[in-house]
Scaffold this active site. Structure first.
Site, PDB file in Angstrom:
ATOM      1  N   LYS A 206      84.956 -16.883 139.871  1.00  0.00           N
ATOM      2  CA  LYS A 206      84.445 -17.370 141.222  1.00  0.00           C
ATOM      3  C   LYS A 206      85.377 -18.130 141.971  1.00  0.00           C
ATOM      4  O   LYS A 206      86.098 -19.296 141.495  1.00  0.00           O
ATOM      5  CB  LYS A 206      83.362 -18.552 141.067  1.00  0.00           C
ATOM      6  CG  LYS A 206      82.822 -19.013 142.363  1.00  0.00           C
ATOM      7  CD  LYS A 206      81.546 -19.909 142.355  1.00  0.00           C
ATOM      8  CE  LYS A 206      81.073 -20.571 143.494  1.00  0.00           C
ATOM      9  NZ  LYS A 206      79.953 -21.160 143.534  1.00  0.00           N
ATOM     10  N   LYS A 259      83.034 -13.102 142.078  1.00  0.00           N
ATOM     11  CA  LYS A 259      82.432 -13.486 143.419  1.00  0.00           C
ATOM     12  C   LYS A 259      83.687 -13.994 144.137  1.00  0.00           C
ATOM     13  O   LYS A 259      84.204 -15.086 143.564  1.00  0.00           O
ATOM     14  CB  LYS A 259      81.413 -14.606 143.095  1.00  0.00           C
ATOM     15  CG  LYS A 259      80.826 -15.112 144.108  1.00  0.00           C
ATOM     16  CD  LYS A 259      80.005 -16.304 144.169  1.00  0.00           C
ATOM     17  CE  LYS A 259      79.571 -17.160 145.132  1.00  0.00           C
ATOM     18  NZ  LYS A 259      78.858 -18.155 144.999  1.00  0.00           N
TER      19      LYS A 259
HETATM   20  C1  PBG Z   1      76.873 -23.011 145.005  1.00  0.00           C
HETATM   21  C2  PBG Z   1      76.957 -21.595 145.222  1.00  0.00           C
HETATM   22  C3  PBG Z   1      77.603 -21.039 146.426  1.00  0.00           C
HETATM   23  C4  PBG Z   1      77.276 -19.633 146.525  1.00  0.00           C
HETATM   24  C5  PBG Z   1      76.760 -19.487 145.513  1.00  0.00           C
HETATM   25  N1  PBG Z   1      76.313 -20.253 144.637  1.00  0.00           N
HETATM   26  C6  PBG Z   1      78.521 -21.921 147.497  1.00  0.00           C
HETATM   27  C7  PBG Z   1      79.508 -22.428 147.085  1.00  0.00           C
HETATM   28  O1  PBG Z   1      80.108 -22.329 145.964  1.00  0.00           O
HETATM   29  O2  PBG Z   1      80.230 -23.087 148.047  1.00  0.00           O
HETATM   30  C8  PBG Z   1      77.813 -18.882 147.467  1.00  0.00           C
HETATM   31  C9  PBG Z   1      77.009 -17.418 147.844  1.00  0.00           C
HETATM   32  C10 PBG Z   1      77.429 -16.878 149.232  1.00  0.00           C
HETATM   33  O3  PBG Z   1      78.079 -17.235 149.931  1.00  0.00           O
HETATM   34  O4  PBG Z   1      76.520 -15.723 149.413  1.00  0.00           O
HETATM   35  N2  PBG Z   1      77.892 -23.500 143.877  1.00  0.00           N
HETATM   36 ZN    ZN Z   2      77.958 -25.441 143.607  1.00  0.00          ZN
END
Ligand code: PBG
Ligand code: ZN
Length: 335
Positions: A206, A259
């Site tokens: 991520k 992601k």
């Molecule tokens: C929470 C989380 C996020 C997303 C999924 N889980 C946001 C972040 O990490 O700031 C993003 C999903 C999306 O943008 O569709 N940690």
């Molecule tokens: Zn988070």
């Protein structure tokens, strides 16, 4: 061997266009297929049962209370969407420094999971996002020690959150916090509670990304100070993605995720080649919002762009596609 094209003055014997003649022929030889069975629809879940609120930056996606969630999931099942990813939302008044509401047995997610399982049982795969950022008053994904995000101290609250979701009946818990060692910690906590069958879909890879902008508005989870770069990955790295994937697999992850998706096709491909676990790609909120915005202005053909994007993810190696487009794509027959 003679090169078939060397026979100058004569049309080529080898003609790739032959297999592009008709839709049926093109479908017959298509190398990549995207089907409803691979799609996961995300949902933003509120505590108040009857609620339904639009999200400005995610046209077509609402924050939903349990009643609206059940209706939406039922309609999506009829379209063929058999998996959901749930994000819980609580009022600011319920947020604190440690994100305690995240593990509440009667919180929005535990309640929604139980309701979905009562209604749809094994027909539906229920995946829950496990992270503290929507429950902490500072908006970070772990707990703080001064200004720093404390890695090991975050593992216990994250584990309690995962256990609460498993208690409610989640099929898979999906940690998105990016703390080191959280997959192993969650696995141990789940097993200790007897949830040996609850799987872990790790947001293993991520990146710290600007593409999460609309999500943070949707989930009210933007950090109050600083950013997430000390825990989410640096966008310049791909070897590091393999390291994260390998660690999470070793800690017991059942599935891995990359992601965001579209700006990271090379990473999807690299991780796919390095793991035997099923691989998900998360086509995130900003990727969705950009398509929607351009389509609203008539600048792109939404159906064709979505089809192209989802096939790109599958072609890169994603087995599972988490996408806000899932419902529209199936309803419109875009795939
Ligand atoms: C929470 C989380 C996020 C997303 C999924 N889980 C946001 C972040 O990490 O700031 C993003 C999903 C999306 O943008 O569709 N940690
Ligand atoms: Zn988070």
């Amino acid at each position: 061997m003679t090169d078939p094209r060397s026979d100058l003055g004569r049309a080529s014997r080898v003609r790739p266009r032959r297999l592009r003649t008709t839709p049926a022929l093109r479908a017959l030889v298509a190398e990549t297929r995207v089907s409803a069975a691979q799609l996961v629809m995300p949902h933003f879940v509120l505590g108040s049962r009857a609620a339904r609120e639009p999200i400005a930056a995610l046209p077509g996606i609402d924050r939903v209370g349990q009643d609206a969630l059940l209706r939406d999931v039922e309609a999506d099942l009829a379209l063929g969407i058999r998996a959901v990813l749930l994000f819980g939302l609580v009022d600011d008044a319920r947020k604190d420094a440690r994100g305690r509401a995240s593990a509440a047995a009667r919180g929005p997610i535990a309640t929604a999971v139980a309701a979905l399982k009562r209604r749809f049982g094994a027909e539906l795969v229920v995946i829950t996002d496990v992270c503290l950022c929507a429950y902490t008053d500072h908006g970070h994904c772990g707990v703080l020690a001064g200004e720093r995000i404390a890695n090991d101290a975050s593992l216990a609250p994250l584990s309690r959150m995962a256990v609460a979701h498993a208690d409610a009946g989640a099929d898979l818990v999906a940690p998105s916090d990016m703390m080191d060692g959280r997959v192993g910690a969650l696995r141990d906590a789940l097993d200790a509670r007897g949830h040996v069958e609850t799987g872990i879909l790790s947001y293993a890879v991520k990146y710290a990304s600007a593409y999460y902008g609309p999500f943070r508005e949707a989930a009210h989870s933007a950090p109050a100070h600083g950013d997430r770069q000390s825990y989410q990955m640096d966008l310049r790295n791909v070897r590091e993605a393999l390291k994260e994937a390998r660690l999470d697999a070793a800690e017991g992850a059942d599935m891995l995720m990359v992601k965001p998706a579209l700006a990271y096709l090379d990473v999807i491909r690299a991780v796919k080649q390095a793991t035997e676990l099923p691989l998900a790609a998360y086509n995130v909120s900003g990727e969705y919002a950009m398509v929607k915005a351009a389509a609203e202005r008539g600048w792109i053909d939404e159906a064709r762009v979505v089809r192209e994007n989802l096939h790109a993810l599958a072609r890169a190696g994603a087995d599972v596609l988490i996408t806000y487009h899932a419902r529209d794509a199936l309803r419109g027959g875009w795939l």
